[in-house]
Design an enzyme around this catalytic site. Sequence first.
Site, short mmCIF file in Angstrom:
data_model
loop_
_atom_site.label_atom_id
_atom_site.label_comp_id
_atom_site.label_asym_id
_atom_site.label_seq_id
_atom_site.Cartn_x
_atom_site.Cartn_y
_atom_site.Cartn_z
CG LEU A 13 10.89 -7.90 11.42
CD1 LEU A 13 10.08 -6.76 12.01
CD2 LEU A 13 11.02 -9.04 12.42
CD GLU A 49 3.75 2.72 13.47
OE1 GLU A 49 3.37 2.33 12.38
OE2 GLU A 49 4.94 3.02 13.71
NE ARG A 98 18.75 -34.86 -55.22
CZ ARG A 98 19.72 -34.15 -55.79
NH1 ARG A 98 19.97 -34.24 -57.07
NH2 ARG A 98 20.46 -33.36 -55.05
CD GLN A 125 4.87 -12.40 14.04
OE1 GLN A 125 5.12 -12.18 12.87
NE2 GLN A 125 4.52 -11.43 14.88
CB SER A 160 19.39 -27.05 -49.55
OG SER A 160 20.32 -26.00 -49.58
CE1 TYR A 180 10.38 -3.68 9.62
CE2 TYR A 180 9.32 -2.28 7.99
CZ TYR A 180 9.56 -2.60 9.31
OH TYR A 180 8.99 -1.87 10.30
CG ASN A 207 17.79 -35.34 -32.33
OD1 ASN A 207 16.74 -35.09 -32.93
ND2 ASN A 207 18.09 -34.80 -31.17
NE ARG A 263 -1.54 -2.68 1.34
CZ ARG A 263 -0.70 -1.71 1.69
NH1 ARG A 263 -0.66 -0.58 0.98
NH2 ARG A 263 0.10 -1.85 2.73
C1 UD1 Z 1 5.99 -0.41 10.03
C2 UD1 Z 1 6.40 0.50 11.18
C3 UD1 Z 1 6.31 1.96 10.70
C4 UD1 Z 1 7.16 2.17 9.48
C5 UD1 Z 1 6.77 1.17 8.39
C6 UD1 Z 1 7.74 1.27 7.25
C7 UD1 Z 1 5.76 -0.54 13.28
C8 UD1 Z 1 4.75 -0.62 14.35
N1 UD1 Z 1 5.51 0.30 12.29
O1 UD1 Z 1 4.63 -0.15 9.75
O2 UD1 Z 1 6.73 2.83 11.73
O3 UD1 Z 1 7.03 3.49 9.00
O4 UD1 Z 1 6.82 -0.18 8.89
O5 UD1 Z 1 7.28 0.46 6.21
O6 UD1 Z 1 6.78 -1.21 13.36
N2 UD1 Z 1 5.82 -8.13 10.18
C9 UD1 Z 1 5.98 -9.36 10.78
N3 UD1 Z 1 5.11 -9.75 11.74
C10 UD1 Z 1 4.10 -8.96 12.16
C11 UD1 Z 1 3.93 -7.70 11.55
C12 UD1 Z 1 4.82 -7.31 10.58
O7 UD1 Z 1 6.88 -10.11 10.44
O8 UD1 Z 1 3.36 -9.37 13.06
C13 UD1 Z 1 6.76 -7.71 9.14
C14 UD1 Z 1 6.12 -7.51 7.79
O9 UD1 Z 1 6.22 -8.70 7.02
C15 UD1 Z 1 6.96 -6.40 7.18
C16 UD1 Z 1 7.40 -5.61 8.39
O10 UD1 Z 1 7.27 -6.46 9.50
O11 UD1 Z 1 8.09 -6.90 6.53
C17 UD1 Z 1 6.58 -4.36 8.58
O12 UD1 Z 1 5.25 -4.70 8.75
P1 UD1 Z 1 4.08 -3.81 8.17
O13 UD1 Z 1 2.81 -4.40 8.55
O14 UD1 Z 1 4.34 -3.51 6.75
O15 UD1 Z 1 4.32 -2.48 9.05
P2 UD1 Z 1 3.69 -1.08 8.84
O16 UD1 Z 1 2.36 -1.06 9.45
O17 UD1 Z 1 3.81 -0.68 7.43
#
Ligand code: UD1
Length: 456
Positions: free
Chosen positions: A8, A152, A439, A73, A404, A100, A385, A15
Site C-alpha cells: 500500500l 482504530e 622557459r 487508487q 613543477s 506498507y 586537456n 506531514r
Molecule cells: C493504519 C491501520 C492501523 C495501524 C496503522 C499502522 C487501518 C484502518 N488502520 O492506520 O490499525 O495501527 O496503519 O501504521 O488500516 N493507504 C493507501 N490508501 C488509502 C489509505 C492508506 O494506500 O486509501 C496506505 C498508506 O499509504 C500507508 C498505509 O496504507 O502506507 C497505511 O495508511 P495510514 O493512513 O498511514 O493508516 P493509519 O491511519 O496510520
Amino acid sequence: MSIKTIILAAGQGTRMRSSRPKVLHEIANKALLQHVYETSLALTDNTIFVVYGHGGEVVKQTLANLNVSWIEQKQQLGTGHAVQQAINYIENTDTVLILYGDVPLLKAQTLQNLLTLVSETSIALLTVELDDPTGYGRIVRDKNHAVLKIVEQKDANESELVIKEGNTGILALNGQRLKQWLARLSNNNAQNEYYLTDIIEMAVADGLIVNTTQALSQDEVLGVNNRSQLAHLERVYQLEQAENLMRLGVTLRDPQRIDVRGEFIELGQDIEVDVNVIFEGSNRIASHVKIGANCIIKNANIAEYVEILPNSIIDDASIGAYSRIGPFARLRPETTLAEHVHIGNFVEIKKSTVATGSKINHLSYIGDSEVGSKVNIGAGTITCNYDGVNKFKTVIGDGAFIGSDSQLVAPVVIGKNATIGAGSTITKDTPAEQLTLSRVKQVSVANWQRPQKQEK
Ligand code: UD1
Ligand code: CA
C-alpha cells in the site's frame, strides 16, 4: 504457497511537507518503497503489486525498474479500499500479504515467520508492543488472549485506548476469504474510511483464528510519516550496516559515524575506517585497506593495503594495491591506478590511467591521460586537456619526470625517461631521455631601483 504481496503506497504523506510522494523519500539513497520491494523479493513464488495514488505517476516513473504491477487508487478512501483495488488479481488459493510502502525496515525473516501462521482457517497478523500506542489501531483480545478485533484510535473507547498492543498493518491471509470480507466493508466509522482492519472481526465471526507474531525489533515496523521519523530510521538502518561491517571484520572507529548508501560487492578483512566516511553505490574493498576520516567512496574498486588519507573523494575509480591517496585528493570517474601509486593533496585525476609506482603528490590536475610507470609529476602540473570544445589526450612515458608548475597542452606525448624543466608550457611532443624546457630566459637588471614611497 502462491503469494500475492500488495504494497500500500497511495497515502498522501501530508506531514512530510514535500512535493515528493512520501514513498519516494529515501533511506540510504534508496526510496522507501524500494526497501519494501526488495524485502519482499526474498519470498519465493511471490507476485508483487503496488497500490499507488497521490503523485503516483512520479512513483511509477521513478521506480519503473521494479518488477511489480502498478494499481491506481484514484481516491484514498482507506486501507480496505486500497486493497479492494487489487482484488481482480487475487486467486482464491493465493496467500495475500499486505505491506506498507512507508514501513521500510521490515525484515524478510519477520515476513517468513508471519507466513508460517497463515492458512485457510487462520489469519497471520503482525502486532507491536508500544509504550505509547497513540495513532495505532489497538488489538482487542478476549480473556483467553484470543484476538477479537482491531479498533482504530479514533473509534476506540477508554478501555480500548489503554491497550498497548498495536496493529502494524502488516498481515497475511487467504485470498478467497479476503475477497469475501472486502466486499462487506463499510465506511461507517469515525474517519468515514474503509478500514482493512475491520476484516479481523469478520474473520473471528466466521470462525477463523487470528495468529499474531511480533518483529524482533520495533524499528522494523515503524512507518515514516514525517522527516523526523525518516531521520530516525536512517540512523537505525546505518547502525545495522555498521554492525554488519564489524561482523565481517571491518574496524570502525565509531560505528555511529559511518554511512553506507549502497552495497559492498567485495569486502576483505582488517579494513579500517575512520569517522565520517560515506560509502555510495557498489564498492569493492580488499583486505587491509585503511580509509581516513571524512572520505566519500563511491563505486570504487580498492585493492589490498591501499591507504586513503582524510578528506578524499573516490568516484568510480580503481586503485591498485599498496597505493596511497590523499589527504584531500579527488579521483574522478574512469580513473585507474596501478599498484604503489601515490596521489597527494589537492590532486584531481579524471579519466586517466597511472601505471605502477608513479607519484603525483601535490596540487595537480591530470585528465584524459595515460601516465606510465615510475613517473614523477611535480607540484602544480596541469594537463590542459580541453580547448573549450574538444578533449585531448596526454601520454607520459615510463620514468618521465615532470618539473613543477608545468602545463602539458594536449594532445601531447612525453617520451620515456624525459625530463621537463619546471615551469614549462609543453605544446609539442618531447623526446625520450632528454631534458625539455620552455622557459623565458632569466635576466637580472643590475641598476634597477624599486619605486619608493615619498615621505610627506
Ligand atoms: C493504519 C491501520 C492501523 C495501524 C496503522 C499502522 C487501518 C484502518 N488502520 O492506520 O490499525 O495501527 O496503519 O501504521 O488500516 N493507504 C493507501 N490508501 C488509502 C489509505 C492508506 O494506500 O486509501 C496506505 C498508506 O499509504 C500507508 C498505509 O496504507 O502506507 C497505511 O495508511 P495510514 O493512513 O498511514 O493508516 P493509519 O491511519 O496510520
Ligand atoms: Ca501511518
